[in-house]
Write a protein that holds these residues in place. Sequence first.
Motif, mmCIF file in Angstrom:
data_model
loop_
_atom_site.group_PDB
_atom_site.id
_atom_site.type_symbol
_atom_site.label_atom_id
_atom_site.label_comp_id
_atom_site.label_asym_id
_atom_site.label_seq_id
_atom_site.Cartn_x
_atom_site.Cartn_y
_atom_site.Cartn_z
ATOM 1 N N ALA A 1 5.687 49.348 97.848
ATOM 2 C CA ALA A 1 6.018 47.980 98.285
ATOM 3 C C ALA A 1 7.104 48.112 99.216
ATOM 4 C CB ALA A 1 6.537 47.225 97.000
ATOM 5 N N LYS A 2 7.096 48.661 100.138
ATOM 6 C CA LYS A 2 7.623 48.948 101.288
ATOM 7 C C LYS A 2 9.253 49.325 101.274
ATOM 8 C CE LYS A 2 5.295 45.679 104.413
ATOM 9 N NZ LYS A 2 5.275 44.400 105.153
ATOM 10 N N GLN A 3 9.496 49.918 99.829
ATOM 11 C CA GLN A 3 10.572 50.440 99.393
ATOM 12 C C GLN A 3 10.730 51.854 98.944
ATOM 13 O OE1 GLN A 3 12.046 48.679 96.001
ATOM 14 N NE2 GLN A 3 14.340 48.850 96.327
ATOM 15 N N ASN A 4 11.643 52.736 99.475
ATOM 16 C CA ASN A 4 11.740 54.203 99.026
ATOM 17 C C ASN A 4 11.941 54.398 97.664
ATOM 18 O OD1 ASN A 4 11.119 55.164 101.764
ATOM 19 N ND2 ASN A 4 13.442 54.913 102.238
ATOM 20 N N ILE A 5 11.138 54.818 97.145
ATOM 21 C CA ILE A 5 11.278 55.154 95.611
ATOM 22 C C ILE A 5 11.788 56.714 95.279
ATOM 23 C CG2 ILE A 5 10.457 55.025 93.151
ATOM 24 C CD1 ILE A 5 11.363 52.460 94.534
ATOM 25 N N ASN B 1 8.782 68.179 79.716
ATOM 26 C CA ASN B 1 8.860 67.451 80.794
ATOM 27 C C ASN B 1 9.225 66.178 80.902
ATOM 28 O OD1 ASN B 1 7.437 69.774 82.926
ATOM 29 N ND2 ASN B 1 5.975 69.151 81.530
ATOM 30 N N GLU B 2 9.944 65.729 81.778
ATOM 31 C CA GLU B 2 10.811 64.300 81.722
ATOM 32 C C GLU B 2 11.049 63.624 83.193
ATOM 33 O OE1 GLU B 2 14.453 64.179 79.900
ATOM 34 O OE2 GLU B 2 13.949 64.714 78.131
ATOM 35 N N LEU B 3 10.450 62.446 83.404
ATOM 36 C CA LEU B 3 10.299 61.988 84.826
ATOM 37 C C LEU B 3 11.020 60.802 84.867
ATOM 38 C CD1 LEU B 3 8.684 62.258 87.575
ATOM 39 C CD2 LEU B 3 7.118 60.496 86.616
ATOM 40 N N TYR B 4 11.808 60.735 86.027
ATOM 41 C CA TYR B 4 12.969 59.486 86.003
ATOM 42 C C TYR B 4 12.376 58.971 87.389
ATOM 43 C CZ TYR B 4 15.445 61.490 82.351
ATOM 44 O OH TYR B 4 15.892 61.915 81.103
ATOM 45 N N ARG B 5 12.853 57.672 87.373
ATOM 46 C CA ARG B 5 12.379 56.814 88.581
ATOM 47 C C ARG B 5 13.449 55.851 89.112
ATOM 48 N NH1 ARG B 5 11.181 51.679 90.387
ATOM 49 N NH2 ARG B 5 9.308 51.200 91.764
ATOM 50 N N SER B 6 14.033 56.080 90.407
ATOM 51 C CA SER B 6 15.048 55.323 90.969
ATOM 52 C C SER B 6 14.606 54.798 92.239
ATOM 53 C CB SER B 6 16.222 56.096 91.032
ATOM 54 O OG SER B 6 17.509 55.550 91.521
ATOM 55 N N ASP B 7 15.524 53.490 92.671
ATOM 56 C CA ASP B 7 15.269 52.956 93.948
ATOM 57 C C ASP B 7 16.650 53.355 94.736
ATOM 58 O OD1 ASP B 7 16.905 51.205 92.724
ATOM 59 O OD2 ASP B 7 15.432 49.598 93.022
ATOM 60 N N ASN B 8 17.406 54.037 94.080
ATOM 61 C CA ASN B 8 18.745 54.316 94.739
ATOM 62 C C ASN B 8 18.775 55.634 94.801
ATOM 63 O OD1 ASN B 8 21.394 54.956 95.154
ATOM 64 N ND2 ASN B 8 22.174 53.133 93.589
#
Length: 493
Positions: free
Chosen positions: A177-181, A200-207
């Motif tokens: 959505a036009k945002q770097n993730i 395995n663990e996956l993490y998501r951040s927009d920062n």
Amino acid sequence: MFDWFKNMIRKGGAKVGMVESLNNITDHPKIAVNSEEYLRIQDNKRIYKNIFEQVTYLNSDGNYVKRDFHSLNVSKIIARKLSKLVFNDGCSISVDNKKADEYLQKVFNSNKFRKNFCEELEAGYAIGGLALRPYYDEAHNTIKIAYCRADTFYPLESNTNDISEAAIVTVTQVVEAKQNIRYTLLEFHEWENGSYFIRNELYRSDNENQVGVKVPLTSLSKYETLQDEVEMKGFSRPIFVYIKLAGKNNFDISSSLSLGIIDNAKRQLLDINEKYDQFMREIEEAGRKIIASDAFFKVKFDKDGRPIKRFDSKTSVFQTMKSEDPFIDEFAPALRATEFIDSINFILRTIELETGFSSGTFSFDGQSVKTATEIISENSSTFSTRSDNVLIVEEALKELVVTIFELANSYDLFDAPEKYGINIDFDDGVFQSQDAKADYYGKLTTMQLTSRKRAIQKIQGVTEDEADKILAEIKEEQAPSLSPTDASMYGGE
């Protein structure tokens, strides 16, 4: 407080912890490494990448402006020098089983191992260690070798000899959505009751400054087939190999992480860059200086209102001086080349001492550089540093070979033999010719200070089994012309 940590328990030696959110990777309860260690590694990485801020200076208009910093990336030169001394294209890695060796060479060739390993070893030596992570590539049905630098490798458990458990970090950036993730995968390698697990663990951040919130592995398409937990059967050691720079971590003596070449010479590496910057700036401005009264620097305007400048204000060549009477004069400052070169070479001598190289190994003016013959004949610091690191890399490469065969067995790619000899022959030609080596071991065998078999191993770079075969061939060829006593000397030890 710390409400994102839940259900942290320990049962029968098994580590179980659920983490919902992380600011930093070192906040994870399984990772017990001082975060200061990774700040150190990041700073090393900045110096190795030759990233420096612009320099602010006063120009001829009396304004503060910026210019690029002139740097001399000695950290890369030293790391490159050591990596080439330890490992180069002349190094051979083999096993004494013909079929197994053919498969091993196929894996190495498909990974362009000799080329890539030397380059990655350079970066590892510079910033603080290197991890090799063999893995099964399902798309090509083969074994691939990934390289994990110090800033992506987090030890979990270790002893005085080795790191047995670790987390390997992989960061993926996507646009949503036009945002770097940023997606951060934590791959935990753990032993539990003698069994080996990868979790395995996956993490998501927009920062970009935060690891983020834990999400399902299916959140990112590249990890859709990845499982949360896999038990790896048939493995005798971790599925990673960690290579350290020889020497104790004197920044944190309890840390299992390696230092980089940069660490103990950081101040001197910054000093030499500053001195080089001053030298190059002086060269740029070594031409004549123009001094004029302030009347010449007053800005006038043409009929269209555009400013008229008599001097270029981008340099500091033109200097103003207040005076009631107009004047202009010039002078040509002497270039202090000798003083700068002497200063830079003095700092280089200090860097050589801090990094374990012999005096004269590096020279800013291209003089006094020692040859390989001088290095070996003097039993110098460079030769000693190389030898210490060769021992570490040799052991690491043997562990890599074992892991490759265990992976091949696990995925039915190759039926590796239960027993095989591993030979790592480093190219010592940079220090010693083969003729000199043969002469040396020939004298040892004549004086009965070593066996013929050991001499063959050292000179020809073969395993013990291969040396036995060579001895048998020599005995067979020379038996008719030798007395029984002489022939018995070729029987082995």
